[in-house]
Scaffold this motif. Structure first.
Motif, short mmCIF file in Angstrom:
data_model
loop_
_atom_site.label_atom_id
_atom_site.label_comp_id
_atom_site.label_asym_id
_atom_site.label_seq_id
_atom_site.Cartn_x
_atom_site.Cartn_y
_atom_site.Cartn_z
N LEU A 103 0.92 -1.21 0.04
CA LEU A 103 -0.11 -0.03 0.26
C LEU A 103 0.86 1.24 0.27
O LEU A 103 2.40 1.18 0.28
CB LEU A 103 -0.82 -0.02 1.35
CG LEU A 103 -2.03 -0.92 1.35
CD1 LEU A 103 -2.91 -0.62 2.63
CD2 LEU A 103 -2.57 -1.15 -0.03
N GLY A 107 -1.11 5.67 3.22
CA GLY A 107 -2.24 5.23 3.11
C GLY A 107 -2.36 4.01 4.64
O GLY A 107 -3.45 4.16 5.37
N MET A 108 -1.29 3.29 4.58
CA MET A 108 -1.40 2.52 5.60
C MET A 108 -1.20 3.07 7.00
O MET A 108 -2.13 2.75 7.88
CB MET A 108 -0.10 1.41 5.56
CG MET A 108 0.10 0.46 6.46
SD MET A 108 -0.93 -0.82 6.77
CE MET A 108 -0.49 -1.80 5.56
N ALA A 110 -2.12 6.08 7.61
CA ALA A 110 -3.61 6.65 8.10
C ALA A 110 -4.63 5.92 8.81
O ALA A 110 -5.22 6.28 9.65
CB ALA A 110 -3.95 7.08 6.62
N ALA A 160 -10.56 14.44 -3.52
CA ALA A 160 -11.33 13.24 -3.97
C ALA A 160 -10.38 12.08 -4.87
O ALA A 160 -10.64 11.02 -4.67
CB ALA A 160 -12.38 13.54 -4.96
N ALA A 163 -8.37 10.38 -2.38
CA ALA A 163 -9.11 9.33 -1.65
C ALA A 163 -9.23 8.23 -2.49
O ALA A 163 -9.34 6.98 -1.93
CB ALA A 163 -10.25 10.15 -1.11
N GLY A 164 -9.67 8.61 -3.71
CA GLY A 164 -9.95 7.59 -4.64
C GLY A 164 -8.99 6.28 -4.77
O GLY A 164 -9.01 5.06 -4.82
N GLU A 166 -6.15 5.93 -2.98
CA GLU A 166 -5.85 5.32 -1.68
C GLU A 166 -7.01 4.11 -1.54
O GLU A 166 -6.61 2.87 -0.95
CB GLU A 166 -5.69 6.18 -0.36
CG GLU A 166 -4.71 7.28 -0.45
CD GLU A 166 -3.25 6.63 -0.34
OE1 GLU A 166 -3.18 5.46 0.19
OE2 GLU A 166 -2.30 7.39 -0.18
N GLY A 167 -7.95 4.46 -1.67
CA GLY A 167 -9.12 3.36 -1.24
C GLY A 167 -9.11 2.28 -2.36
O GLY A 167 -9.25 1.08 -2.13
N ALA A 168 -8.82 2.78 -3.39
CA ALA A 168 -8.66 1.47 -4.88
C ALA A 168 -7.53 0.60 -4.17
O ALA A 168 -7.60 -0.62 -4.42
CB ALA A 168 -8.00 2.14 -5.94
N LEU A 170 -6.56 0.03 -1.05
CA LEU A 170 -7.23 -0.88 0.03
C LEU A 170 -7.85 -1.97 -0.13
O LEU A 170 -7.76 -2.91 0.31
CB LEU A 170 -7.65 0.21 0.87
CG LEU A 170 -8.29 -0.24 2.18
CD1 LEU A 170 -6.89 -0.32 3.10
CD2 LEU A 170 -9.11 0.75 2.96
N VAL A 171 -8.95 -1.73 -1.29
CA VAL A 171 -9.66 -2.72 -1.44
C VAL A 171 -9.44 -3.52 -2.72
O VAL A 171 -9.95 -4.84 -2.86
CB VAL A 171 -11.11 -2.10 -1.63
CG1 VAL A 171 -11.72 -1.17 -0.81
CG2 VAL A 171 -11.14 -1.78 -3.25
#
Lengths: 201, 201
Positions: A103, A107-108, A110, A160, A163-164, A166-168, A170-171
Motif C-alpha cells: 500500500l 495510506g497504511m 492513515a 477526491a 481518496a479514490g 488510496e481506497g482503490a 486498500l480494497v
DNA sequence: GTCTATACAGCGATAGAC
DNA sequence: GTCTATCGCTGTATAGAC
C-alpha cells in the motif's frame, strides 16, 4: 540520530528500505525491530543506534517518502505536457506500488493513525497535503486550458483523487487482482478528463 | 465458543461492542485483550472463555458486522424507491461511521490484511463481496430505469463506489474534518446520477 | 558502528479454583 | 462464567564491551 539520516549512511538507508516495505505490507503495528534486524542480519541494538526509537524510524520513513514523492511529482510535471497525462502518471505511481503488493506508506499509516507517535501523525498530514497541493495545481492548469472539467473546486477534486486512489489500493489488495484497481481508479480520471481510460494507461 | 455467539449472551455481545470499536479506531494489531477486559472490568481469562483466540474474536466481529450491514442494506432497499436515494443512503452509512471517528471495520482490516488470521481474511473478502453485490443490483436497476448512467459494468461501478468511500474515510480521519469526506464522496455519486450532491444529503 | 547481554513491560493463552 | 496466577514469548529500549 537525526530524523533525516545522511544520504551516505548506507546502513541507515538499508534499514529504511526494509522498514518501508514492512510498513507498506504489514503496517506500523505489524512489524518490529527484530523483523528488520533479521532481514539485514544485524542486531536490534545496531538498529537502535541508527534510529533510537520506533517513532523516530517512522518519522524518517515519511520524511524520505515525501522527498521521493515530491521528486516524482516534479519529474511528472517536467515530462508530461497535458494535465490529463500528468494525472495518468500520478495514478500510475499508485498502480506500481500496488503491483509490489504494497500500500501507499501513508495510506497504511492513515489507517493506524490513532495509534501513531505524534511525529509520525504529522508526517502523514504533510504527505497528503503535499499530494493535494500538486494535484490542485495540475487540475487548475488543466481547467484553464479546457482539458479538465471541474464540478467544484480544484482542491476538492484533488482530495477526491487521493481518496479514490488510496481506497482503490486498500480494497484491491485482499483480492490480489489488479483489475479491481483499474475498475476503481478508472472513473476517477474519466470523470475529470471526460475520456474513458483503459487499464494500464 | 462458536464464531457466532448466541444472541442472548450478553457478555459476549458487550465484548464484541468494545472490540469492534477498538478495531475501527486502533486496528486489529492496535488493541489487546487487556484493553477490552479493562473497559468491561473483567479479566483477560474471562474474555478467553467467550473467544478462545484473538482470531476467533476477529471472525465473530466480522460475522456480526456483515449481518448488520446486510440488514441495513435490506432496510435501505425497502425504504428508498429510487436508485439514487439508495446510493445516498449507502454513502450515509459510511458518513455516520466516520462521524464517530471510526473507520469501516473491514476497511481497517483490509489495511492490516497481510497480518490477519486466515478466518479474518476471508471475512474481509466476504464483506466487500456482499457490499458490491448489493450495489451492483441497485446500479443495474437504476440504469434500467434511466436514473443511473453507467460508463462500464455495474460490478465495476460498485467496486469503484466501495473503494471511493473507504478511501474517503481513510484520508479524512487524520484531518478530523468532515468536509474532506464530502469532497471525496460527493463526486462518486454525482458521476453516476448526473447530479451535484451537497454535503449531508 | 556493531556486538552481547539484559531489563522490563506487554502480549496471547492456559490451568485450575470457585 | 469469572477469578487468580502464571506461562512462554515478543515487544521496545538500554548498558557497556569491542
Amino acid at each position: 540520530m537525526a530524523v533525516r539520516p545522511a544520504r551516505g549512511d548506507e546502513t541507515a538507508m538499508r534499514v529504511l528500505d526494509v522498514a518501508e516495505r514492512l510498513v507498506q505490507v504489514r503496517g506500523f503495528n505489524g512489524f518490529s525491530y527484530a523483523d528488520v534486524a533479521a532481514e539485514l542480519r544485524i542486531t536490534k541494538a545496531a538498529l537502535h543506534y541508527h534510529f533510537a526509537s520506533k517513532g523516530e524510524l517512522g518519522a524518517a520513513l515519511i520524511e524520505r517518502y515525501c522527498d521521493r514523492m515530491a521528486a516524482s511529482l516534479a519529474a511528472l510535471a517536467a515530462t508530461d505536457r497535458s494535465a490529463a497525462a500528468r494525472l495518468r502518471g500520478y495514478a500510475a505511481l499508485y498502480r506500481n506500488t500496488l503491483r509490489e503488493e504494497r500500500l501507499c506508506l501513508c495510506g497504511m499509516l492513515a489507517a493506524e493513525y490513532q495509534t501513531l507517535p505524534q511525529a509520525v501523525q504529522s508526517g502523514v498530514i504533510r504527505f497528503f497535503t503535499l499530494n493535494e497541493a500538486w494535484l490542485a495545481e495540475v487540475l487548475t492548469d488543466g481547467a484553464a486550458a479546457g482539458e479538465i472539467q471541474l464540478a467544484g473546486s480544484a482542491q476538492d477534486a484533488a482530495v477526491a483523487l487521493v481518496a479514490g486512489l488510496e481506497g482503490a489500493m486498500l480494497v484491491t489488495r485482499p483480492f490480489n487482482d489488479m483489475a479491481r484497481f483499474e475498475a476503481a481508479a478508472g472513473p476517477l480520471l474519466a470523470g475529470l478528463t471526460g475520456t474513458l481510460v483503459s487499464a494500464g494507461d
